[in-house]
Motif scaffolding. Structure first.
Motif, PDB file in Angstrom:
ATOM      1  N   UNK A   1      40.834  -0.145   0.672  1.00 50.20           N
ATOM      2  CA  UNK A   1      39.383   0.474   0.514  1.00 50.20           C
ATOM      3  C   UNK A   1      39.293   1.563  -0.246  1.00 50.20           C
ATOM      4  N   UNK A   2      38.143   1.788  -0.956  1.00 47.65           N
ATOM      5  CA  UNK A   2      38.049   2.935  -1.759  1.00 47.65           C
ATOM      6  C   UNK A   2      36.817   3.403  -1.390  1.00 47.65           C
ATOM      7  N   UNK A   3      36.448   4.783  -1.389  1.00 48.64           N
ATOM      8  CA  UNK A   3      35.221   5.428  -0.878  1.00 48.64           C
ATOM      9  C   UNK A   3      34.609   6.489  -1.942  1.00 48.64           C
ATOM     10  N   UNK A   4      35.355   6.845  -3.286  1.00 45.52           N
ATOM     11  CA  UNK A   4      35.175   7.436  -4.101  1.00 45.52           C
ATOM     12  C   UNK A   4      33.823   7.112  -4.971  1.00 45.52           C
ATOM     13  N   UNK A   5      32.774   7.709  -5.213  1.00 44.46           N
ATOM     14  CA  UNK A   5      31.494   7.109  -6.256  1.00 44.46           C
ATOM     15  C   UNK A   5      32.050   7.334  -7.845  1.00 44.46           C
ATOM     16  N   UNK A   6      32.257   6.241  -8.219  1.00 44.11           N
ATOM     17  CA  UNK A   6      32.500   6.324  -9.744  1.00 44.11           C
ATOM     18  C   UNK A   6      31.693   4.966 -10.481  1.00 44.11           C
ATOM     19  N   UNK A   7      31.634   5.176 -11.678  1.00 45.29           N
ATOM     20  CA  UNK A   7      31.077   3.778 -12.403  1.00 45.29           C
ATOM     21  C   UNK A   7      29.824   4.202 -13.116  1.00 45.29           C
ATOM     22  N   UNK A   8      29.440   3.414 -14.062  1.00 44.82           N
ATOM     23  CA  UNK A   8      28.183   3.548 -14.656  1.00 44.82           C
ATOM     24  C   UNK A   8      27.040   2.936 -14.068  1.00 44.82           C
ATOM     25  N   UNK A   9      25.894   3.665 -13.742  1.00 43.12           N
ATOM     26  CA  UNK A   9      24.969   3.230 -12.934  1.00 43.12           C
ATOM     27  C   UNK A   9      24.370   1.983 -13.124  1.00 43.12           C
ATOM     28  N   UNK A  10      24.275   1.449 -14.225  1.00 43.13           N
ATOM     29  CA  UNK A  10      23.911   0.076 -14.476  1.00 43.13           C
ATOM     30  C   UNK A  10      24.608  -0.739 -13.946  1.00 43.13           C
ATOM     31  N   UNK A  11      25.760  -0.863 -13.707  1.00 45.57           N
ATOM     32  CA  UNK A  11      26.703  -1.591 -13.297  1.00 45.57           C
ATOM     33  C   UNK A  11      27.355  -1.495 -11.988  1.00 45.57           C
ATOM     34  N   UNK A  12      27.238  -0.261 -11.451  1.00 43.05           N
ATOM     35  CA  UNK A  12      27.903   0.025 -10.097  1.00 43.05           C
ATOM     36  C   UNK A  12      27.233  -0.723  -8.892  1.00 43.05           C
ATOM     37  N   UNK A  13      28.153  -1.216  -8.183  1.00 42.78           N
ATOM     38  CA  UNK A  13      27.734  -1.859  -6.977  1.00 42.78           C
ATOM     39  C   UNK A  13      26.791  -1.046  -5.763  1.00 42.78           C
ATOM     40  N   UNK A  14      25.962  -1.545  -4.962  1.00 38.79           N
ATOM     41  CA  UNK A  14      25.208  -0.838  -4.208  1.00 38.79           C
ATOM     42  C   UNK A  14      26.114  -0.069  -3.011  1.00 38.79           C
ATOM     43  N   UNK A  15      27.220  -0.609  -2.815  1.00 37.29           N
ATOM     44  CA  UNK A  15      28.134  -0.062  -1.866  1.00 37.29           C
ATOM     45  C   UNK A  15      28.788   1.237  -2.381  1.00 37.29           C
ATOM     46  N   UNK A  16      28.881   1.144  -3.652  1.00 39.07           N
ATOM     47  CA  UNK A  16      29.477   2.275  -4.100  1.00 39.07           C
ATOM     48  C   UNK A  16      28.637   3.291  -4.379  1.00 39.07           C
ATOM     49  N   UNK A  17      27.506   3.364  -4.854  1.00 36.56           N
ATOM     50  CA  UNK A  17      26.284   4.368  -4.709  1.00 36.56           C
ATOM     51  C   UNK A  17      26.064   4.825  -3.420  1.00 36.56           C
ATOM     52  N   UNK A  18      25.948   4.038  -2.373  1.00 35.59           N
ATOM     53  CA  UNK A  18      25.781   4.570  -0.814  1.00 35.59           C
ATOM     54  C   UNK A  18      26.790   5.200  -0.459  1.00 35.59           C
ATOM     55  N   UNK A  19      27.898   5.204  -0.969  1.00 38.02           N
ATOM     56  CA  UNK A  19      29.118   5.898  -0.371  1.00 38.02           C
ATOM     57  C   UNK A  19      29.859   5.433   0.547  1.00 38.02           C
ATOM     58  N   UNK A  20      29.785   4.003   0.803  1.00 39.39           N
ATOM     59  CA  UNK A  20      30.300   3.146   1.639  1.00 39.39           C
ATOM     60  C   UNK A  20      31.701   2.906   0.919  1.00 39.39           C
ATOM     61  N   UNK A  21      32.613   2.395   2.142  1.00 39.83           N
ATOM     62  CA  UNK A  21      33.842   1.787   1.649  1.00 39.83           C
ATOM     63  C   UNK A  21      33.609   0.528   0.959  1.00 39.83           C
ATOM     64  N   UNK A  22      34.354   0.661  -0.155  1.00 44.21           N
ATOM     65  CA  UNK A  22      34.463  -0.564  -1.260  1.00 44.21           C
ATOM     66  C   UNK A  22      35.737  -1.130  -1.507  1.00 44.21           C
ATOM     67  N   UNK A  23      35.796  -2.382  -2.007  1.00 48.85           N
ATOM     68  CA  UNK A  23      36.953  -2.940  -2.472  1.00 48.85           C
ATOM     69  C   UNK A  23      36.507  -3.635  -4.011  1.00 48.85           C
ATOM     70  N   UNK A  24      37.361  -4.812  -4.279  1.00 50.34           N
ATOM     71  CA  UNK A  24      37.146  -5.427  -5.477  1.00 50.34           C
ATOM     72  C   UNK A  24      35.711  -6.079  -5.491  1.00 50.34           C
ATOM     73  N   UNK A  25      35.121  -6.476  -4.377  1.00 52.65           N
ATOM     74  CA  UNK A  25      33.882  -7.305  -4.472  1.00 52.65           C
ATOM     75  C   UNK A  25      32.938  -6.459  -5.350  1.00 52.65           C
ATOM     76  N   UNK A  26      33.026  -4.992  -5.401  1.00 52.84           N
ATOM     77  CA  UNK A  26      32.285  -4.163  -6.096  1.00 52.84           C
ATOM     78  C   UNK A  26      32.168  -4.529  -7.666  1.00 52.84           C
ATOM     79  N   UNK A  27      33.445  -4.902  -8.129  1.00 56.63           N
ATOM     80  CA  UNK A  27      33.779  -5.560  -9.585  1.00 56.63           C
ATOM     81  C   UNK A  27      32.842  -6.667  -9.631  1.00 56.63           C
ATOM     82  N   UNK A  28      32.691  -7.702  -8.615  1.00 56.18           N
ATOM     83  CA  UNK A  28      32.099  -8.856  -8.681  1.00 56.18           C
ATOM     84  C   UNK A  28      30.943  -8.699  -8.974  1.00 56.18           C
TER      85      UNK A  28
END
Length: 109
Positions: A1-28
């Motif tokens: 699991x990852x927890x750093x906030x990264x990515x382009x705002x238009x495409x980034x998943x909610x869990x990334x923006x909110x600083x939660x742990x995330x995985x490959x589902x953010x890419x989906x």
């Protein structure tokens, strides 16, 4: 699991923006954004909403995707289902890549 906030705002998943742990589902989620844009020619979230989300002054409920546009009126329901299942707020409920590759919209001519 990852927890750093990264990515382009238009495409980034909610869990990334909110600083939660995330995985490959953010890419989906990002795939769902791309599919939405390819089908409609529009971004699913306005710049105003994206700025509020980035500033974290908004909760996940701000991730409301609008399918009530002329672009979506002419699309088959199966295309909308494909995008909706990728743009599900809860990552554990989001469509997997395997499910996406087997989705009716991609396999039906």
């Amino acid at each position: 699991l990852f927890n750093n906030i990264c990515g382009s705002p238009t495409y980034v998943a909610p869990e990334v923006i909110t600083g939660e742990k995330y995985n490959y589902m953010a890419d989906n989620w990002s795939l769902g954004i791309c599919a939405y844009m390819l089908i409609s020619g529009q971004k699913p979230l306005s710049n105003y909403v994206l700025k509020k989300i980035i500033k974290r002054s908004a909760l996940k409920k701000m991730y409301t995707i609008d399918y009530n546009t002329p672009y979506w009126d002419i699309q088959p329901l199966v295309a909308k289902d494909f995008v909706q299942r990728l743009l599900t707020i809860e990552p554990e409920k989001r469509m997997t890549i395997k499910e996406a590759m087997e989705h009716e919209w991609l396999i039906t001519p």
